[in-house]
Design a protein around this motif. Sequence first.
Motif, PDB file in Angstrom:
ATOM      1  N   PHE A 162       0.829  -1.206   0.000  1.00  0.00           N
ATOM      2  CA  PHE A 162       0.000   0.000   0.000  1.00  0.00           C
ATOM      3  C   PHE A 162       0.866   1.258   0.000  1.00  0.00           C
ATOM      4  O   PHE A 162       0.690   2.148  -0.813  1.00  0.00           O
ATOM      5  N   GLN A 163       1.793   1.355   0.944  1.00  0.00           N
ATOM      6  CA  GLN A 163       2.744   2.468   1.082  1.00  0.00           C
ATOM      7  C   GLN A 163       2.100   3.771   1.535  1.00  0.00           C
ATOM      8  O   GLN A 163       2.673   4.522   2.311  1.00  0.00           O
ATOM      9  N   GLN A 164       0.903   4.077   1.067  1.00  0.00           N
ATOM     10  CA  GLN A 164       0.211   5.281   1.496  1.00  0.00           C
ATOM     11  C   GLN A 164      -1.290   5.022   1.580  1.00  0.00           C
ATOM     12  O   GLN A 164      -1.785   4.035   1.044  1.00  0.00           O
ATOM     13  N   VAL A 165      -1.971   5.902   2.300  1.00  0.00           N
ATOM     14  CA  VAL A 165      -3.412   5.712   2.495  1.00  0.00           C
ATOM     15  C   VAL A 165      -4.151   5.969   1.171  1.00  0.00           C
ATOM     16  O   VAL A 165      -3.680   6.736   0.336  1.00  0.00           O
ATOM     17  N   GLU A 167      -7.302   7.401  -1.255  1.00  0.00           N
ATOM     18  CA  GLU A 167      -8.024   8.670  -1.305  1.00  0.00           C
ATOM     19  C   GLU A 167      -9.260   8.656  -0.408  1.00  0.00           C
ATOM     20  O   GLU A 167      -9.672   9.684   0.134  1.00  0.00           O
ATOM     21  N   ALA A 168      -9.868   7.472  -0.221  1.00  0.00           N
ATOM     22  CA  ALA A 168     -11.074   7.366   0.602  1.00  0.00           C
ATOM     23  C   ALA A 168     -10.834   7.738   2.061  1.00  0.00           C
ATOM     24  O   ALA A 168     -11.777   8.019   2.795  1.00  0.00           O
ATOM     25  N   CYS A 169      -9.564   7.751   2.481  1.00  0.00           N
ATOM     26  CA  CYS A 169      -9.220   8.107   3.861  1.00  0.00           C
ATOM     27  C   CYS A 169      -9.058   9.617   4.048  1.00  0.00           C
ATOM     28  O   CYS A 169      -8.886  10.083   5.174  1.00  0.00           O
ATOM     29  N   CYS A 170      -9.071  10.368   2.953  1.00  0.00           N
ATOM     30  CA  CYS A 170      -8.838  11.817   3.032  1.00  0.00           C
ATOM     31  C   CYS A 170     -10.094  12.543   3.507  1.00  0.00           C
ATOM     32  O   CYS A 170     -11.217  12.158   3.178  1.00  0.00           O
ATOM     33  N   ARG A 171      -9.875  13.618   4.277  1.00  0.00           N
ATOM     34  CA  ARG A 171     -10.992  14.433   4.748  1.00  0.00           C
ATOM     35  C   ARG A 171     -11.651  15.141   3.563  1.00  0.00           C
ATOM     36  O   ARG A 171     -10.972  15.556   2.618  1.00  0.00           O
ATOM     37  N   ARG A 172     -12.963  15.284   3.654  1.00  0.00           N
ATOM     38  CA  ARG A 172     -13.731  15.920   2.590  1.00  0.00           C
ATOM     39  C   ARG A 172     -14.556  17.078   3.143  1.00  0.00           C
ATOM     40  O   ARG A 172     -14.911  17.080   4.326  1.00  0.00           O
ATOM     41  N   ALA A 173     -14.839  18.014   2.265  1.00  0.00           N
ATOM     42  CA  ALA A 173     -15.661  19.156   2.675  1.00  0.00           C
ATOM     43  C   ALA A 173     -17.042  18.676   3.084  1.00  0.00           C
ATOM     44  O   ALA A 173     -17.646  19.160   4.039  1.00  0.00           O
ATOM     45  N   LEU A 174     -17.549  17.684   2.355  1.00  0.00           N
ATOM     46  CA  LEU A 174     -18.818  17.025   2.667  1.00  0.00           C
ATOM     47  C   LEU A 174     -18.532  15.536   2.689  1.00  0.00           C
ATOM     48  O   LEU A 174     -18.015  14.988   1.718  1.00  0.00           O
ATOM     49  N   GLU A 185      -3.242  15.909  -1.960  1.00  0.00           N
ATOM     50  CA  GLU A 185      -1.785  15.734  -2.017  1.00  0.00           C
ATOM     51  C   GLU A 185      -1.180  15.597  -0.621  1.00  0.00           C
ATOM     52  O   GLU A 185      -0.410  14.682  -0.348  1.00  0.00           O
ATOM     53  N   ASP A 186      -1.559  16.518   0.277  1.00  0.00           N
ATOM     54  CA  ASP A 186      -1.021  16.458   1.644  1.00  0.00           C
ATOM     55  C   ASP A 186      -1.555  15.239   2.395  1.00  0.00           C
ATOM     56  O   ASP A 186      -0.869  14.660   3.240  1.00  0.00           O
ATOM     57  N   CYS A 187      -2.786  14.860   2.075  1.00  0.00           N
ATOM     58  CA  CYS A 187      -3.371  13.677   2.702  1.00  0.00           C
ATOM     59  C   CYS A 187      -2.586  12.434   2.339  1.00  0.00           C
ATOM     60  O   CYS A 187      -2.209  11.634   3.208  1.00  0.00           O
ATOM     61  N   LEU A 188      -2.308  12.255   1.050  1.00  0.00           N
ATOM     62  CA  LEU A 188      -1.582  11.073   0.584  1.00  0.00           C
ATOM     63  C   LEU A 188      -0.130  11.079   1.036  1.00  0.00           C
ATOM     64  O   LEU A 188       0.507  10.017   1.135  1.00  0.00           O
ATOM     65  N   MET A 189       0.387  12.266   1.357  1.00  0.00           N
ATOM     66  CA  MET A 189       1.755  12.365   1.879  1.00  0.00           C
ATOM     67  C   MET A 189       1.815  12.016   3.360  1.00  0.00           C
ATOM     68  O   MET A 189       2.903  11.888   3.921  1.00  0.00           O
ATOM     69  N   GLY A 190       0.648  11.882   3.981  1.00  0.00           N
ATOM     70  CA  GLY A 190       0.621  11.416   5.373  1.00  0.00           C
ATOM     71  C   GLY A 190       0.398  12.484   6.418  1.00  0.00           C
ATOM     72  O   GLY A 190       0.600  12.220   7.612  1.00  0.00           O
ATOM     73  N   LYS A 191      -0.027  13.680   6.022  1.00  0.00           N
ATOM     74  CA  LYS A 191      -0.268  14.741   6.999  1.00  0.00           C
ATOM     75  C   LYS A 191      -1.589  14.479   7.732  1.00  0.00           C
ATOM     76  O   LYS A 191      -2.652  14.404   7.120  1.00  0.00           O
TER      77      LYS A 191
END
Length: 241
Positions: A162-165, A167-174, A185-191
Amino acid sequence: MEGDCLSCMKYLMFVFNFFIFLGGTCLLGVGIWVIVDPTGFREIVATNPLLFTGAYIVLAMGAMLFLLGFLGCCGAIRENKCLLLFFFMFILLIFLAELSAAILAFIFRENLTREFFTKELKKHYQRNNESDVFSSTWNSVMITFGCCGVNGPEDFESAPHFQQVPEACCRRALQSRDGAVINEEDCLMGKDMYQNRQGCYTVILNSFETYVYLAGALAIGVLAIELFAMIFAMCLFRGIQ
């Protein structure tokens, strides 16, 4: 005296069947709600054949109990032996099916552990492959509940393939599939601030814990009502001339 006892049995039979009628109505309502609910369940159910089938089984069971309660009420009030016998056989089959399902659920309860889901996720999850039912369902769950993996983002970060999370794990406006990702981008980088950090196991368990206990209590109540209804039906059947 015998007539008074028969009359009492008849009205008790009517009361029990009325509760079965209400139970069937509730199951119908739950089944319809899960299928048409606009807040996310419809999407999850539609992508998972097992859940899709389960939702229609709930609808079918609700319809059967609805019809069963109606027939039982009519059979009791009209003192119709044919209706009462049909009611008894029908409710006996449903009772045995529900009892079998409860036993199977108890036997296979270990398949609902955190470790089981973590193992299955790491083995079968294919990120954004929407043609894969397993992956599509997990993506829907993570987006709908605002969670990530079973235990958290570490489920993906600790797995070499996997190496990174995702897109479904990223925060969304809704928090839905239509909601825009805040900063992919920052989400997939692990922030952390751009990721959903809670694991889905804990989130879903907390969300449904009360309903699970309520469903269990209702199931026990329904089984008890069905058992008493069968006893009353047979006693009333034998008492009718």
